[in-house]
Design a protein around this motif. Sequence first.
Motif, short mmCIF file in Angstrom:
data_model
loop_
_atom_site.label_atom_id
_atom_site.label_comp_id
_atom_site.label_asym_id
_atom_site.label_seq_id
_atom_site.Cartn_x
_atom_site.Cartn_y
_atom_site.Cartn_z
N THR A 224 0.83 -1.21 0.00
CA THR A 224 0.00 0.00 0.00
C THR A 224 0.86 1.25 0.00
OG1 THR A 224 -1.68 -1.21 1.24
CG2 THR A 224 -1.89 1.19 1.17
N ALA A 225 1.93 1.24 0.80
CA ALA A 225 2.82 2.41 0.87
C ALA A 225 3.47 2.68 -0.48
CB ALA A 225 3.87 2.20 1.95
N ALA A 226 3.91 1.61 -1.15
CA ALA A 226 4.53 1.77 -2.46
C ALA A 226 3.52 2.34 -3.46
CB ALA A 226 5.08 0.44 -2.96
N ALA A 227 2.30 1.80 -3.46
CA ALA A 227 1.27 2.28 -4.39
C ALA A 227 0.86 3.71 -4.06
CB ALA A 227 0.05 1.36 -4.34
N PHE A 228 0.81 4.05 -2.77
CA PHE A 228 0.46 5.41 -2.36
C PHE A 228 1.49 6.41 -2.90
CE2 PHE A 228 0.33 9.11 0.34
CZ PHE A 228 -1.01 9.27 0.67
N THR A 229 2.76 6.06 -2.78
CA THR A 229 3.82 6.94 -3.29
C THR A 229 3.72 7.08 -4.80
OG1 THR A 229 5.25 6.21 -1.47
CG2 THR A 229 6.30 7.33 -3.32
N GLN A 230 3.50 5.95 -5.48
CA GLN A 230 3.37 5.99 -6.93
C GLN A 230 2.16 6.83 -7.34
OE1 GLN A 230 5.54 4.86 -9.20
NE2 GLN A 230 4.26 5.74 -10.81
N ALA A 231 1.06 6.69 -6.61
CA ALA A 231 -0.14 7.47 -6.90
C ALA A 231 0.14 8.97 -6.80
CB ALA A 231 -1.27 7.08 -5.95
N THR A 232 0.87 9.37 -5.79
CA THR A 232 1.18 10.79 -5.61
C THR A 232 2.03 11.31 -6.76
OG1 THR A 232 1.13 10.44 -3.21
CG2 THR A 232 2.10 12.49 -4.00
N LYS A 313 14.88 8.37 -21.01
CA LYS A 313 15.91 8.29 -19.98
C LYS A 313 15.91 9.55 -19.12
CE LYS A 313 20.80 7.31 -19.24
NZ LYS A 313 22.10 7.02 -19.88
N GLY A 314 15.74 9.35 -17.82
CA GLY A 314 15.75 10.47 -16.88
C GLY A 314 14.46 11.25 -16.84
N ASP A 315 13.45 10.80 -17.57
CA ASP A 315 12.18 11.52 -17.60
C ASP A 315 11.05 10.56 -17.28
OD1 ASP A 315 10.01 13.15 -18.07
OD2 ASP A 315 10.16 13.01 -20.26
N ALA A 316 10.37 10.81 -16.15
CA ALA A 316 9.31 9.90 -15.71
C ALA A 316 7.91 10.44 -16.02
CB ALA A 316 9.44 9.66 -14.21
N THR A 317 7.82 11.49 -16.81
CA THR A 317 6.52 12.14 -16.99
C THR A 317 5.53 11.28 -17.77
OG1 THR A 317 7.32 13.28 -18.97
CG2 THR A 317 7.50 14.45 -16.87
N ALA A 337 -4.76 -5.32 -12.18
CA ALA A 337 -3.47 -6.00 -12.32
C ALA A 337 -2.36 -4.97 -12.40
CB ALA A 337 -3.47 -6.89 -13.56
N LEU A 338 -1.69 -4.73 -11.28
CA LEU A 338 -0.50 -3.89 -11.24
C LEU A 338 0.70 -4.80 -11.08
CD1 LEU A 338 0.80 -1.04 -11.10
CD2 LEU A 338 0.54 -1.17 -8.62
N ASP A 339 1.53 -4.86 -12.09
CA ASP A 339 2.70 -5.75 -12.07
C ASP A 339 3.76 -5.18 -11.13
OD1 ASP A 339 4.76 -7.48 -12.47
OD2 ASP A 339 4.91 -7.18 -14.63
N PHE A 340 3.75 -5.67 -9.89
CA PHE A 340 4.65 -5.10 -8.89
C PHE A 340 6.11 -5.37 -9.24
CE2 PHE A 340 6.20 -3.90 -4.74
CZ PHE A 340 5.25 -3.01 -4.30
N SER A 341 6.38 -6.46 -9.96
CA SER A 341 7.76 -6.80 -10.27
C SER A 341 8.41 -5.80 -11.23
CB SER A 341 7.84 -8.20 -10.89
OG SER A 341 7.20 -8.24 -12.15
N SER A 342 7.58 -5.06 -11.97
CA SER A 342 8.13 -4.08 -12.91
C SER A 342 7.94 -2.64 -12.42
CB SER A 342 7.47 -4.25 -14.27
OG SER A 342 6.08 -3.97 -14.19
N LEU A 343 7.41 -2.49 -11.21
CA LEU A 343 7.12 -1.15 -10.71
C LEU A 343 8.42 -0.41 -10.36
CD1 LEU A 343 4.79 0.78 -9.84
CD2 LEU A 343 5.06 -0.14 -7.55
N VAL A 344 8.51 0.80 -10.86
CA VAL A 344 9.62 1.68 -10.50
C VAL A 344 9.00 2.93 -9.88
CG1 VAL A 344 11.62 2.97 -11.30
CG2 VAL A 344 11.00 0.82 -12.43
#
Length: 346
Positions: A224-232, A313-317, A337-344
Amino acid sequence: MAKIVVLGAGVMGTALCVPASENGHTVLLVGTPLDQNIVATLRQPGGVHPKLDDPLSANVEAISFDALRSDHLGNADFIVAGVSSPGIEWVTDMLNRLMAAPCPVAFVTKGLDARGATVSTYAQALPPRIPMMSAFVAIGGPCIARELANRLPTASIYACRDISVAERFAKIMETDYYRLSVTTDDTGIEACAALKNFFAIGVSAMQTRYPDPRRANSQSKNPTAAAFTQATLEMARLCERLGGQSATAFGLAGLGDLHVTVGGGRNSRLGHGLGTGRTVLDVLSRELLGETVEGVDTARVLATMPLDEPLTKGDATGYFPLASAIMDAVLEHKPFALDFSSLVVR
């Protein structure tokens, strides 16, 4: 003392009457056509809103929509639109029919406006549609209406392009328990107010997708914490695309409001269902039957915005894994389905 007119006797519109009236201001609470029973209850001696705990103070008058006159709005210092997104057209019609003098209007409404291929916030879309609105004020931040009405410590943020208007309204409304910040980023506040409902679906799904049987509620914390950060982070990117400031997503209107929404409510309940492998249609046809889940409406609007820009590269937008997973679940009726193994998380 100021006079405030609140359009909409729902739980949030009514809750805002508490700090305003406690500061000695006169408040006129106007029910929508859907609030007739609520208004009738509030007009009785000691009448209590069905979703609140205590009667309103004597300087709050509740009336039905058909009793509202032009002079009620003409001598108001501020008007508050206390309706959900389906009520925006009603508010727009009432203001255009009855406003005879310019007045600032504050909105607690959460949603995005889609006109063809254009997606905008209410801060961008509504001013041209309401000529007598002298200023648009966005109200955002983590605020559960019942807690505010019970005077529990609450922090919110008011936004207006004319910062002096936001400051003036905040001075009217602020109490020792209702603490207010101000900003000029009305677009960002409105964007986050809508987006946090959408992202709460995905974050809440992570609470049930990875159950921890040793906990009382079986909800694990790390996913949940990881998804919360990604959501923000994704909220910040979308906020900027909609014309707001990305920094707004990291404050009260973004991560603060997201935290409250994940903690409970219809978007959270939908997410919990998705986390157990159920579909959106299944949850909406059962325990959420007949309910308005605003995150679902937001997903439909976001469908007109491309979320598949390549990550350079270097751009997460252009990186929206959580938003994409929610969109697939809501619009394609697929299992979440959120593939946690590929989550950055960046």
